[in-house]
Scaffold this motif. Sequence first.
Motif, PDB file in Angstrom:
ATOM      1  N   GLY A  35       0.771  -1.233   0.000  1.00 54.08           N
ATOM      2  CA  GLY A  35       0.000   0.000   0.000  1.00 54.08           C
ATOM      3  C   GLY A  35       0.799   1.277   0.000  1.00 54.08           C
ATOM      4  N   ASP A  36       2.101   1.200  -0.237  1.00 56.53           N
ATOM      5  CA  ASP A  36       2.951   2.391  -0.230  1.00 56.53           C
ATOM      6  C   ASP A  36       3.019   3.018  -1.623  1.00 56.53           C
ATOM      7  OD1 ASP A  36       3.507   1.855   2.395  1.00 56.53           O
ATOM      8  OD2 ASP A  36       5.491   0.994   2.018  1.00 56.53           O
ATOM      9  N   ASP A  37       3.005   4.342  -1.664  1.00 56.88           N
ATOM     10  CA  ASP A  37       3.325   5.045  -2.902  1.00 56.88           C
ATOM     11  C   ASP A  37       4.817   4.871  -3.184  1.00 56.88           C
ATOM     12  OD1 ASP A  37       0.737   5.973  -3.276  1.00 56.88           O
ATOM     13  OD2 ASP A  37       1.098   7.806  -2.132  1.00 56.88           O
ATOM     14  N   VAL A  38       5.176   4.848  -4.458  1.00 57.45           N
ATOM     15  CA  VAL A  38       6.561   4.557  -4.833  1.00 57.45           C
ATOM     16  C   VAL A  38       7.086   5.630  -5.773  1.00 57.45           C
ATOM     17  CG1 VAL A  38       8.125   2.889  -5.869  1.00 57.45           C
ATOM     18  CG2 VAL A  38       6.135   2.075  -4.604  1.00 57.45           C
ATOM     19  N   ILE A  39       8.332   6.006  -5.558  1.00 53.05           N
ATOM     20  CA  ILE A  39       9.063   6.894  -6.460  1.00 53.05           C
ATOM     21  C   ILE A  39      10.226   6.093  -7.015  1.00 53.05           C
ATOM     22  CG2 ILE A  39      10.291   9.086  -6.686  1.00 53.05           C
ATOM     23  CD1 ILE A  39       8.972   9.629  -3.758  1.00 53.05           C
ATOM     24  N   ILE A  40      10.331   6.012  -8.325  1.00 52.02           N
ATOM     25  CA  ILE A  40      11.419   5.287  -8.972  1.00 52.02           C
ATOM     26  C   ILE A  40      12.374   6.290  -9.596  1.00 52.02           C
ATOM     27  CG2 ILE A  40      12.064   3.542 -10.672  1.00 52.02           C
ATOM     28  CD1 ILE A  40       9.152   2.566 -10.598  1.00 52.02           C
ATOM     29  N   ALA A  41      13.654   6.168  -9.261  1.00 52.44           N
ATOM     30  CA  ALA A  41      14.690   6.991  -9.895  1.00 52.44           C
ATOM     31  C   ALA A  41      15.592   6.055 -10.684  1.00 52.44           C
ATOM     32  CB  ALA A  41      15.497   7.754  -8.854  1.00 52.44           C
ATOM     33  N   ALA A  42      15.614   6.211 -12.000  1.00 56.81           N
ATOM     34  CA  ALA A  42      16.378   5.296 -12.849  1.00 56.81           C
ATOM     35  C   ALA A  42      16.661   5.952 -14.192  1.00 56.81           C
ATOM     36  CB  ALA A  42      15.622   3.983 -13.037  1.00 56.81           C
ATOM     37  N   ARG A  43      17.473   5.258 -15.006  1.00 58.32           N
ATOM     38  CA  ARG A  43      17.854   5.800 -16.318  1.00 58.32           C
ATOM     39  C   ARG A  43      16.878   5.442 -17.423  1.00 58.32           C
ATOM     40  NH1 ARG A  43      23.504   3.647 -17.757  1.00 58.32           N
ATOM     41  NH2 ARG A  43      22.632   1.741 -16.866  1.00 58.32           N
ATOM     42  N   ASP A  44      16.163   4.327 -17.263  1.00 59.16           N
ATOM     43  CA  ASP A  44      15.326   3.807 -18.344  1.00 59.16           C
ATOM     44  C   ASP A  44      13.909   4.370 -18.237  1.00 59.16           C
ATOM     45  OD1 ASP A  44      13.837   2.223 -20.145  1.00 59.16           O
ATOM     46  OD2 ASP A  44      15.255   0.574 -19.953  1.00 59.16           O
ATOM     47  N   ALA A  45      13.651   5.432 -18.972  1.00 60.32           N
ATOM     48  CA  ALA A  45      12.349   6.102 -18.900  1.00 60.32           C
ATOM     49  C   ALA A  45      11.221   5.205 -19.386  1.00 60.32           C
ATOM     50  CB  ALA A  45      12.388   7.395 -19.710  1.00 60.32           C
ATOM     51  N   ASP A  46      11.475   4.421 -20.418  1.00 58.48           N
ATOM     52  CA  ASP A  46      10.428   3.541 -20.953  1.00 58.48           C
ATOM     53  C   ASP A  46      10.025   2.478 -19.935  1.00 58.48           C
ATOM     54  OD1 ASP A  46      10.413   4.934 -23.327  1.00 58.48           O
ATOM     55  OD2 ASP A  46      11.775   3.548 -24.357  1.00 58.48           O
ATOM     56  N   ARG A  47      11.008   1.879 -19.283  1.00 59.63           N
ATOM     57  CA  ARG A  47      10.695   0.878 -18.267  1.00 59.63           C
ATOM     58  C   ARG A  47       9.924   1.502 -17.104  1.00 59.63           C
ATOM     59  NH1 ARG A  47      14.734  -4.016 -16.813  1.00 59.63           N
ATOM     60  NH2 ARG A  47      14.999  -4.886 -18.893  1.00 59.63           N
ATOM     61  N   MET A  48      10.325   2.680 -16.694  1.00 56.81           N
ATOM     62  CA  MET A  48       9.612   3.337 -15.589  1.00 56.81           C
ATOM     63  C   MET A  48       8.158   3.595 -15.956  1.00 56.81           C
ATOM     64  SD  MET A  48      12.255   5.945 -13.668  1.00 56.81           S
ATOM     65  CE  MET A  48      12.700   6.916 -15.111  1.00 56.81           C
ATOM     66  N   ALA A  49       7.938   4.025 -17.182  1.00 54.56           N
ATOM     67  CA  ALA A  49       6.573   4.283 -17.633  1.00 54.56           C
ATOM     68  C   ALA A  49       5.747   2.998 -17.650  1.00 54.56           C
ATOM     69  CB  ALA A  49       6.594   4.918 -19.025  1.00 54.56           C
ATOM     70  N   ALA A  50       6.354   1.902 -18.083  1.00 56.73           N
ATOM     71  CA  ALA A  50       5.650   0.623 -18.113  1.00 56.73           C
ATOM     72  C   ALA A  50       5.316   0.137 -16.712  1.00 56.73           C
ATOM     73  CB  ALA A  50       6.495  -0.413 -18.850  1.00 56.73           C
ATOM     74  N   ILE A  51       6.254   0.307 -15.791  1.00 58.45           N
ATOM     75  CA  ILE A  51       6.017  -0.102 -14.404  1.00 58.45           C
ATOM     76  C   ILE A  51       4.905   0.738 -13.785  1.00 58.45           C
ATOM     77  CG2 ILE A  51       7.034  -0.166 -12.094  1.00 58.45           C
ATOM     78  CD1 ILE A  51       9.717  -0.845 -13.519  1.00 58.45           C
ATOM     79  N   LYS A  52       4.928   2.025 -14.039  1.00 51.87           N
ATOM     80  CA  LYS A  52       3.879   2.912 -13.528  1.00 51.87           C
ATOM     81  C   LYS A  52       2.506   2.473 -14.039  1.00 51.87           C
ATOM     82  CE  LYS A  52       2.436   7.793 -13.792  1.00 51.87           C
ATOM     83  NZ  LYS A  52       2.297   8.093 -12.348  1.00 51.87           N
ATOM     84  N   ALA A  53       2.430   2.165 -15.338  1.00 49.07           N
ATOM     85  CA  ALA A  53       1.159   1.747 -15.938  1.00 49.07           C
ATOM     86  C   ALA A  53       0.669   0.420 -15.364  1.00 49.07           C
ATOM     87  CB  ALA A  53       1.312   1.642 -17.453  1.00 49.07           C
ATOM     88  N   GLU A  54       1.591  -0.424 -14.938  1.00 46.78           N
ATOM     89  CA  GLU A  54       1.214  -1.720 -14.363  1.00 46.78           C
ATOM     90  C   GLU A  54       0.864  -1.614 -12.885  1.00 46.78           C
ATOM     91  OE1 GLU A  54       3.416  -5.814 -12.916  1.00 46.78           O
ATOM     92  OE2 GLU A  54       4.368  -4.613 -14.493  1.00 46.78           O
ATOM     93  N   ILE A  55       1.685  -0.903 -12.122  1.00 49.36           N
ATOM     94  CA  ILE A  55       1.573  -0.905 -10.662  1.00 49.36           C
ATOM     95  C   ILE A  55       0.389  -0.085 -10.162  1.00 49.36           C
ATOM     96  CG2 ILE A  55       2.711  -0.111  -8.539  1.00 49.36           C
ATOM     97  CD1 ILE A  55       3.915  -2.664  -9.560  1.00 49.36           C
ATOM     98  N   GLU A  56       0.190   1.095 -10.735  1.00 50.86           N
ATOM     99  CA  GLU A  56      -0.859   1.984 -10.204  1.00 50.86           C
ATOM    100  C   GLU A  56      -2.242   1.342 -10.205  1.00 50.86           C
ATOM    101  OE1 GLU A  56       0.777   6.529 -10.615  1.00 50.86           O
ATOM    102  OE2 GLU A  56      -0.351   5.705 -12.306  1.00 50.86           O
ATOM    103  N   PRO A  57      -2.717   0.785 -11.326  1.00 46.21           N
ATOM    104  CA  PRO A  57      -4.052   0.174 -11.284  1.00 46.21           C
ATOM    105  C   PRO A  57      -4.097  -1.119 -10.485  1.00 46.21           C
ATOM    106  CG  PRO A  57      -3.050  -0.140 -13.442  1.00 46.21           C
ATOM    107  CD  PRO A  57      -2.162   0.793 -12.696  1.00 46.21           C
ATOM    108  N   ARG A  58      -2.986  -1.849 -10.447  1.00 47.08           N
ATOM    109  CA  ARG A  58      -2.989  -3.137  -9.736  1.00 47.08           C
ATOM    110  C   ARG A  58      -3.105  -2.945  -8.225  1.00 47.08           C
ATOM    111  NH1 ARG A  58       1.595  -7.595 -10.853  1.00 47.08           N
ATOM    112  NH2 ARG A  58       0.359  -7.722 -12.785  1.00 47.08           N
ATOM    113  N   TYR A  59      -2.376  -1.980  -7.684  1.00 44.98           N
ATOM    114  CA  TYR A  59      -2.316  -1.834  -6.236  1.00 44.98           C
ATOM    115  C   TYR A  59      -2.994  -0.563  -5.709  1.00 44.98           C
ATOM    116  CZ  TYR A  59       1.090  -5.598  -6.668  1.00 44.98           C
ATOM    117  OH  TYR A  59       1.713  -6.796  -6.966  1.00 44.98           O
ATOM    118  N   GLY A  60      -3.443   0.302  -6.600  1.00 47.90           N
ATOM    119  CA  GLY A  60      -4.118   1.516  -6.162  1.00 47.90           C
ATOM    120  C   GLY A  60      -3.209   2.505  -5.473  1.00 47.90           C
ATOM    121  N   VAL A  61      -1.938   2.534  -5.873  1.00 44.07           N
ATOM    122  CA  VAL A  61      -0.973   3.467  -5.292  1.00 44.07           C
ATOM    123  C   VAL A  61      -0.471   4.411  -6.373  1.00 44.07           C
ATOM    124  CG1 VAL A  61      -0.254   1.790  -3.536  1.00 44.07           C
ATOM    125  CG2 VAL A  61       1.002   1.931  -5.719  1.00 44.07           C
TER     126      VAL A  61
END
Length: 269
Positions: free
Chosen positions: A25-51
């Motif tokens: 249930g924690d909100d997450v901030i990702i700091a990384a070099r791969d912008a595409d991967r971060m965008a994909a993770i955001k699109a997956e995680i937010e609806p799945r866990y409601g964070v």
Amino acid sequence: MSSCLVTGGTSGIGREFVTQLAARGDDVIIAARDADRMAAIKAEIEPRYGVSVETIHADLAVRSDVDIVAARLEDTARPVDLLVNNAGFGLHAKILDPQGLALQERAFDVMCKAVLILSAAAGRAMSARGHGGIINVASSSAWINTGNYSAIKAWVLTFTEGLANELHGSGVKVEALCPGWVHTEFHERAHVTATRLPEIVWTDAATVVRESLEDLHRGKVVSVPTARWKAAIAVAGTAPRSTMRWLSRNLTSSRDKIDVPTPGQAGER
């Protein structure tokens, strides 16, 4: 609900931290070099866990990028409750190899200097609020002598223990996470195969992260996931240094090295 910042959170151990933190249930901030991967993770995680998943495009070998992440950690309007300094890469260039010097320098920038700056920023902000947590990903390599990588991870371990002393009594928990061999993309990205290593030495990322978070909750400063690796580190910690050098030489020679990665090829966890 807490807010957690994970560096190098697009693959491997870092990606597993993102998943497990979001799942609780924690909100997450990702700091990384791969912008595409971060965008994909955001699109997956937010609806799945409601964070909420926030992304920061940053190369931690670049000081200005590190400063951006540090500023986010010290933003009093948007407090961060947990920092996971996970970004890193395999380092198998020989110490004496002049062609590997740029990679060695990048390793210091990402796995030492950035850890120092971000830990300090998080420690200041969290201690002012009286609570928080910092996990610095070190390695079981800190107890052996596999070139500069072991030296860097030994620094992370010692630095984290010193930070824990400095923050003792502040309400901020500090942990050095020291996993053994973990099934991730880490070795592939470092251009190292480990097919000669027996399965018993391997751990999965889910177990590493779960035990790390449990150890942080208990206030354990050094976390070594799994009983077998705890036993191995206990032996390594008491063995003569000459024995550890011998073991390190044999471990290094047992690996199948394909190529020394350039800084651009070195992958985050």
